[in-house]
Design a protein around this motif. Structure first.
Motif, PDB file in Angstrom:
ATOM      1  N   ARG A 159      28.099  23.736  51.755  1.00 27.17           N
ATOM      2  CA  ARG A 159      28.696  23.924  50.529  1.00 27.17           C
ATOM      3  C   ARG A 159      29.357  22.617  50.082  1.00 27.17           C
ATOM      4  N   ARG A 160      28.815  22.045  48.764  1.00 28.02           N
ATOM      5  CA  ARG A 160      29.378  20.940  48.444  1.00 28.02           C
ATOM      6  C   ARG A 160      30.620  21.200  47.396  1.00 28.02           C
ATOM      7  N   LEU A 161      31.774  20.720  47.698  1.00 22.59           N
ATOM      8  CA  LEU A 161      32.943  20.961  47.097  1.00 22.59           C
ATOM      9  C   LEU A 161      33.216  19.957  45.827  1.00 22.59           C
ATOM     10  N   ASN A 162      33.897  20.674  45.073  1.00 24.89           N
ATOM     11  CA  ASN A 162      34.019  20.049  43.581  1.00 24.89           C
ATOM     12  C   ASN A 162      35.102  18.823  43.704  1.00 24.89           C
ATOM     13  N   ALA A 163      35.206  18.301  42.676  1.00 28.14           N
ATOM     14  CA  ALA A 163      35.892  17.047  42.499  1.00 28.14           C
ATOM     15  C   ALA A 163      37.647  17.468  42.844  1.00 28.14           C
ATOM     16  N   MET A 164      37.943  18.608  42.592  1.00 34.75           N
ATOM     17  CA  MET A 164      39.295  18.958  42.710  1.00 34.75           C
ATOM     18  C   MET A 164      39.857  18.904  44.157  1.00 34.75           C
ATOM     19  N   HIS A 165      38.819  19.061  45.041  1.00 30.27           N
ATOM     20  CA  HIS A 165      39.089  19.086  46.527  1.00 30.27           C
ATOM     21  C   HIS A 165      38.922  17.468  46.895  1.00 30.27           C
ATOM     22  N   ASN A 166      38.206  16.620  46.311  1.00 31.56           N
ATOM     23  CA  ASN A 166      38.154  15.094  46.467  1.00 31.56           C
ATOM     24  C   ASN A 166      39.555  14.499  46.730  1.00 31.56           C
ATOM     25  N   ARG A 167      40.652  14.728  46.020  1.00 36.53           N
ATOM     26  CA  ARG A 167      41.826  13.979  46.172  1.00 36.53           C
ATOM     27  C   ARG A 167      42.485  14.307  47.555  1.00 36.53           C
ATOM     28  N   THR A 168      42.629  15.459  47.820  1.00 34.47           N
ATOM     29  CA  THR A 168      43.196  15.912  49.188  1.00 34.47           C
ATOM     30  C   THR A 168      42.456  15.443  50.103  1.00 34.47           C
ATOM     31  N   LEU A 169      41.041  15.630  50.426  1.00 35.91           N
ATOM     32  CA  LEU A 169      40.591  15.223  51.409  1.00 35.91           C
ATOM     33  C   LEU A 169      40.213  13.604  51.337  1.00 35.91           C
ATOM     34  N   ALA A 170      40.399  13.027  50.452  1.00 39.73           N
ATOM     35  CA  ALA A 170      40.326  11.517  50.608  1.00 39.73           C
ATOM     36  C   ALA A 170      41.692  11.167  51.018  1.00 39.73           C
ATOM     37  N   GLU A 171      42.821  11.687  50.696  1.00 42.24           N
ATOM     38  CA  GLU A 171      44.169  11.433  51.186  1.00 42.24           C
ATOM     39  C   GLU A 171      44.206  11.563  52.499  1.00 42.24           C
ATOM     40  N   GLN A 172      43.639  12.633  53.136  1.00 43.74           N
ATOM     41  CA  GLN A 172      43.458  13.203  54.602  1.00 43.74           C
ATOM     42  C   GLN A 172      42.881  12.128  55.371  1.00 43.74           C
ATOM     43  N   GLU A 173      41.747  11.831  54.868  1.00 45.15           N
ATOM     44  CA  GLU A 173      40.707  10.603  55.436  1.00 45.15           C
ATOM     45  C   GLU A 173      41.813   9.305  55.427  1.00 45.15           C
ATOM     46  N   ASN A 174      42.258   8.990  54.496  1.00 49.25           N
ATOM     47  CA  ASN A 174      42.977   7.845  54.373  1.00 49.25           C
ATOM     48  C   ASN A 174      44.016   7.780  55.536  1.00 49.25           C
ATOM     49  N   ASN A 175      44.913   8.664  55.506  1.00 51.22           N
ATOM     50  CA  ASN A 175      46.018   8.990  56.523  1.00 51.22           C
ATOM     51  C   ASN A 175      45.481   8.949  58.009  1.00 51.22           C
ATOM     52  N   TYR A 176      44.299   9.500  58.072  1.00 47.82           N
ATOM     53  CA  TYR A 176      43.626   9.533  59.464  1.00 47.82           C
ATOM     54  C   TYR A 176      43.044   8.052  59.872  1.00 47.82           C
ATOM     55  N   ILE A 177      42.379   7.463  58.928  1.00 49.41           N
ATOM     56  CA  ILE A 177      42.193   6.042  59.228  1.00 49.41           C
ATOM     57  C   ILE A 177      43.351   5.212  59.670  1.00 49.41           C
ATOM     58  N   HIS A 178      44.320   5.267  58.844  1.00 44.69           N
ATOM     59  CA  HIS A 178      45.725   4.537  59.324  1.00 44.69           C
ATOM     60  C   HIS A 178      46.220   4.912  60.556  1.00 44.69           C
ATOM     61  N   ARG A 179      46.080   6.079  61.111  1.00 44.35           N
ATOM     62  CA  ARG A 179      46.464   6.581  62.241  1.00 44.35           C
ATOM     63  C   ARG A 179      45.552   6.049  63.397  1.00 44.35           C
ATOM     64  N   ILE A 180      44.538   6.122  63.281  1.00 47.60           N
ATOM     65  CA  ILE A 180      43.356   5.643  64.405  1.00 47.60           C
ATOM     66  C   ILE A 180      43.550   3.994  64.276  1.00 47.60           C
ATOM     67  N   GLU A 181      43.511   3.468  63.195  1.00 47.77           N
ATOM     68  CA  GLU A 181      43.556   2.080  63.601  1.00 47.77           C
ATOM     69  C   GLU A 181      44.844   1.436  64.252  1.00 47.77           C
ATOM     70  N   SER A 182      45.924   2.233  64.069  1.00 48.92           N
ATOM     71  CA  SER A 182      46.986   1.746  64.830  1.00 48.92           C
ATOM     72  C   SER A 182      47.200   2.163  66.291  1.00 48.92           C
TER      73      SER A 182
END
Length: 192
Positions: A159-182
């Motif tokens: 299921r392709r999710l709509n743009a409303m979910h993009n911001r939350t998912l993008a924030e989660q991915e960004n936080n995850y990247i910062h956690r794993i890089e450190s």
């Protein structure tokens, strides 16, 4: 990993997150939500085993000399793919019968818009270099995806999710990247 029973389908469901993978021989459903991440759904139709991984970044360039924790390693595609394949082989799959289905790699993060593209490139390179059979894909574009995988019969619902979910998912991915890089990478994988 979270387990639940789907009230509509009545099937046991395992939810995986970034850096995780799951294999099974039971009639279960594996699900995840992807943005720029990639999931490979892999099965051996003869042995009746299958599994799914979920990775955020293609390759760790600073390989640890003494990896010990698999979950840390699985945040990178090179570990996630090998660990999934090895786990399937350990429960009866045969390498030459493995079928791959690839999902994700959406461009949902403005400032980091190339991560999905790099993940897609890595996933295709891995499948073709290792000589695996790619039977389907739903990758790229701008959409996050919810993926439901039924390893027993190989069926996948996306299921392709709509743009409303993009911001939350993008924030989660960004936080995850910062956690794993450190956090230093740890994990054990047998490359073949």
């Amino acid at each position: 990993m979270q387990r639940s029973t789907d009230p509509i389908e009545g099937i046991e469901t395992v939810k995986i997150l970034p850096g995780e993978f799951y294999v099974t021989r039971a009639n279960e459903r594996i699900e995840t939500v992807l943005g720029s991440c990639i999931s490979a759904c892999v099965r051996d139709p003869i042995a009746g085993v299958g599994g799914m991984n979920h990775f955020m970044l293609p390759v760790d360039r600073k390989l640890s000399q003494n990896p010990t924790e698999l979950s840390d390693a699985n945040r990178y595609g090179n570990y996630a793919m090998e660990n999934l394949v090895n786990a399937l082989l350990a429960i009866g799959a045969k390498r030459n019968r493995l079928e791959f289905k690839l999902f994700g790699g959406g461009r949902i993060m403005g400032a980091m818009n190339n991560i999905g593209w790099y993940n897609i490139g890595f996933a295709f390179d891995y499948v073709y270099t290792e000589g695996f059979n790619l039977v389907s894909q739903d990758i790229g574009d701008i959409y996050p995806r919810k993926v439901l995988y039924y390893p027993a019969d190989g069926r996948v619902r996306v299921r392709r999710l709509n743009a409303m979910h993009n911001r939350t998912l993008a924030e989660q991915e960004n936080n995850y990247i910062h956690r794993i890089e450190s956090k230093p990478i740890e994990g054990d994988v047998e490359l073949f």
